[in-house]
Structure formats: structure tokens, C-alpha cells
Design an enzyme around this catalytic site. Structure first.
Site, mmCIF file in Angstrom:
data_model
loop_
_atom_site.group_PDB
_atom_site.id
_atom_site.type_symbol
_atom_site.label_atom_id
_atom_site.label_comp_id
_atom_site.label_asym_id
_atom_site.label_seq_id
_atom_site.Cartn_x
_atom_site.Cartn_y
_atom_site.Cartn_z
ATOM 1 N N HIS A 238 58.682 25.124 60.108
ATOM 2 C CA HIS A 238 59.106 24.410 61.058
ATOM 3 C C HIS A 238 59.049 22.761 61.061
ATOM 4 O O HIS A 238 58.993 21.930 62.006
ATOM 5 C CB HIS A 238 58.314 24.837 62.424
ATOM 6 N N HIS B 231 52.125 20.569 68.699
ATOM 7 C CA HIS B 231 51.431 19.422 67.763
ATOM 8 C C HIS B 231 51.169 18.337 68.790
ATOM 9 O O HIS B 231 51.514 17.339 68.549
ATOM 10 C CB HIS B 231 52.319 19.036 66.796
ATOM 11 N N HIS C 13 51.089 23.093 53.160
ATOM 12 C CA HIS C 13 51.191 21.766 53.311
ATOM 13 C C HIS C 13 49.803 21.098 53.854
ATOM 14 O O HIS C 13 49.012 21.837 54.584
ATOM 15 C CB HIS C 13 52.399 21.605 54.174
ATOM 16 N N GLU D 159 48.538 27.131 59.667
ATOM 17 C CA GLU D 159 49.704 27.464 60.400
ATOM 18 C C GLU D 159 50.026 29.024 60.199
ATOM 19 O O GLU D 159 50.586 29.741 60.997
ATOM 20 C CB GLU D 159 50.695 26.431 60.620
HETATM 21 C C1 DHB Z 1 55.432 17.815 58.510
HETATM 22 C C2 DHB Z 1 55.229 19.563 58.649
HETATM 23 C C3 DHB Z 1 54.775 20.119 59.652
HETATM 24 O O1 DHB Z 1 54.491 21.155 59.949
HETATM 25 C C4 DHB Z 1 54.370 19.298 60.893
HETATM 26 O O2 DHB Z 1 54.014 20.084 62.063
HETATM 27 C C5 DHB Z 1 54.384 17.667 60.722
HETATM 28 C C6 DHB Z 1 54.920 17.424 59.615
HETATM 29 C C7 DHB Z 1 55.796 17.565 57.414
HETATM 30 O O3 DHB Z 1 56.169 18.093 56.420
HETATM 31 O O4 DHB Z 1 55.999 16.139 57.259
HETATM 32 FE FE FE Z 2 53.204 21.804 61.986
#
Ligand code: DHB
Ligand code: FE
Length: 284
Positions: free
Chosen positions: A12, A59, A197, A244
Site C-alpha cells: 500500500h 498510519h 520494508h 504489516e
Molecule cells: C512507505 C511505505 C509504507 O507502507 C507506509 O505506510 C509509508 C511509507 C514507503 O515506502 O515510503
Molecule cells: Fe504502511
């Protein structure tokens, strides 16, 4: 009786929303990302779900450190698109399905899962970016998402977060709830967020292709085994925001016990700071 026909899994990343909204989808950096959703957009048009049960995480947009529900089900008639700092994304508001949502809340809470009932919630990129990826930009002549959506928010931001096992079992309770709803609705369940991530600290930028692809393999073929992976393994292997991915286990738990048909599988690095993964599984 309502039934869950298929599940969709997708990352997302907020920058994907910005790329769409600013008309950058054909730029060399973004083209391979959006290419991975071409099949999906065609598929969704012909699959014609009546309702999408969309598992996502907020978030710190609708919720904050003042109030942190572990699992929150949206029972409202509609949800505004959140302003995450640059104004709301230029996408349609989200129309809910209060009747089915209330039924699921009743059934799942009676099955001993503690849900928070949410009657007002602005939805952030966690929900709107998956909708944009799967539906494309709705035309101005019919500025609406293709069907009602029940937002289901999971806390994966502030510890303690729920385990993959609890998420998987919750998915099973959601399946039972949907299947006990009187109307013959075609319901899809989407699990969103991930893949690997990390947005903060010395490991910011971490991506783990091996972990992600093993996760996709096991989500398809061994979800009950995958559900036993402890949260610390996600954080170590997939980064702090890789947690997540437990949300995907809710959607997978809601599928039938019989092996699903894999309609589409896609994986791409990078998109912003995140590995993008996407699956469509159909109940057979
Ligand atoms: C990013 C990815 C995410 O899942 C998020 O919630 C906020 C930022 C990113 O890749 O920058
Ligand atoms: Fe996220």
C-alpha cells in the site's frame, strides 16, 4: 447466504498513490509497478464483488497514541478520504456496508474476538492505495469505487501488535460470519500492507526478497504453518514495517480450507522504500 469468492493481497505504498494522482504511472520508475496490476484491474471488473472486506492499517491518521484498537471494524455508511498532510487524495469517498459489517461484528465478537466498532473514520493510504491499484482512477462521469467496502483496521504500528496466528484465526471467524449472512452477496476479502520494508533507524531501506517470496509461497500453500511465525521474525527478516504482513493472514484465514486457485502473482522492488507484492487467490 453470502460467500467469500476470492482474496486479494497487495502492498500500500503512499508514493504509489501520489504517482497515480500526478499521472506518473508510465514513467520508467513506476511503469513496472503498475504493469503488475493490469491483470488485476481487468479481473476485478469481471469478478464484480458486491462488497470488499478490506483489511488495512491506519498510519496514525484516524487513530493516534490516544487510542489504539487492535482490531477495528468500520460499520459506517461512508468514510471520508483522509488528509495525510498534502490534502485528501483526489479519489472517491468510500461507501460502507453497515448491515454486513454489523452482522460480522456480532458474529466475530460472539466468537471471542474483541473488535472495536468504528462509526466514523477517515481512511488513509493503507486503504485508498490498494483500491486505486485494483480499480484504477474512477472516471469523473461516475466518480465512485465499484462497490461498498467494509474497512477493517489492524494495529501494526504501536506495540503490542497481534500475532499472525491470531490474525489467521480471526480470518476464519470472519469467513464463518460472512457465510451466516442471509443475502447472497459475493464478498471479496483483501489483505494489504507489506511486503518487506523498514522506514526508520539504521536499517531503513531494508528489503528481503527471499523472505517475501517464501512468504508468498507459504501464504498460498501452507497458511496454517505460516501463521505460526512469531512477530519478531517479521521484524528481523522483513523490517520494522514488514510486520504489516500479518494482515495478509486475516484474508488468507477467511478462504476455504481447500487449496485456492492462484490467479495472479506479482513481486517488484523497489517502490519508494517498499517491496511490492501482490496475489489474487480464488476459492475453488
Ligand atoms: C512507505 C511505505 C509504507 O507502507 C507506509 O505506510 C509509508 C511509507 C514507503 O515506502 O515510503
Ligand atoms: Fe504502511
Amino acid at each position: 447466504m453470502a460467500r467469500i469468492s476470492a482474496s486479494v493481497y497487495t502492498s500500500h505504498v503512499p508514493a504509489i498513490g501520489a504517482a497515480l494522482d500526478l499521472g506518473k504511472t508510465q514513467e520508467p520508475y513506476w511503469q513496472p509497478v503498475f504493469q503488475g496490476y493490469e491483470f488485476s484491474k481487468h479481473w476485478l471488473k469481471q469478478a464484480k464483488p458486491d462488497v470488499i472486506f478490506l483489511v488495512f492499517n491506519d498510519h496514525a491518521t484516524a487513530f493516534s497514541l490516544e487510542m489504539i484498537p487492535t482490531f477495528a471494524i468500520g460499520t459506517a455508511a461512508e468514510y471520508a478520504v483522509a488528509d495525510e498532510g498534502w490534502g485528501p487524495r483526489p479519489v472517491p469517498k468510500v461507501i460502507g456496508h453497515p448491515e454486513l459489517a454489523a452482522h460480522i461484528a456480532q458474529s466475530v465478537i460472539q466468537d471471542d474476538f474483541d473488535l472495536t466498532i468504528v462509526n466514523k473514520m477517515d481512511v488513509d493510504h493503507g486503504l485508498t492505495v490498494p483500491l486505486s491499484l485494483m480499480c484504477g482512477q474512477p472516471p469523473q462521469s461516475n466518480f465512485a469505487w465499484p462497490c461498498p467496502v467494509i474497512p477493517f483496521a489492524v494495529n501494526v504500528v504501536q506495540y503490542p501488535v497481534p500475532s499472525g496466528r491470531r490474525c489467521y484465526n480471526l480470518g476464519r471467524a470472519i469467513r464463518k460470519a460472512v457465510e451466516s449472512y442471509d443475502e447472497p452477496l459475493n464478498v471479496q476479502i483483501w489483505g494489504t500492507g507489506g511486503m518487506s520494508h523498514q522506514l526508520q533507524g539504521p536499517r531503513a531501506g531494508l528489503i528481503n526478497r527471499k523472505f517475501d517470496n517464501d512468504f508468498l509461497d507459504r501464504l498460498i500453500a501452507d497458511p496454517a504453518g505460516l501463521a505460526q511465525v512469531p512477530h519478531i521474525d517479521y521484524v528481523r527478516e522483513a523490517g520494522s514495517e514488514g510486520i504489516e504482513l500479518v494482515m495478509w493472514l486475516i484474508a488468507r484465514g477467511a478462504m476455504s480450507d481447500a487449496p485456492p486457485k492462484v490467479l495472479h502473482r506479482f513481486y517488484h522492488v523497489p517502490a519508494s522504500n517498499t517491496a511490492v507484492g501482490h496475489l489474487i487467490l480464488e476459492n475453488t
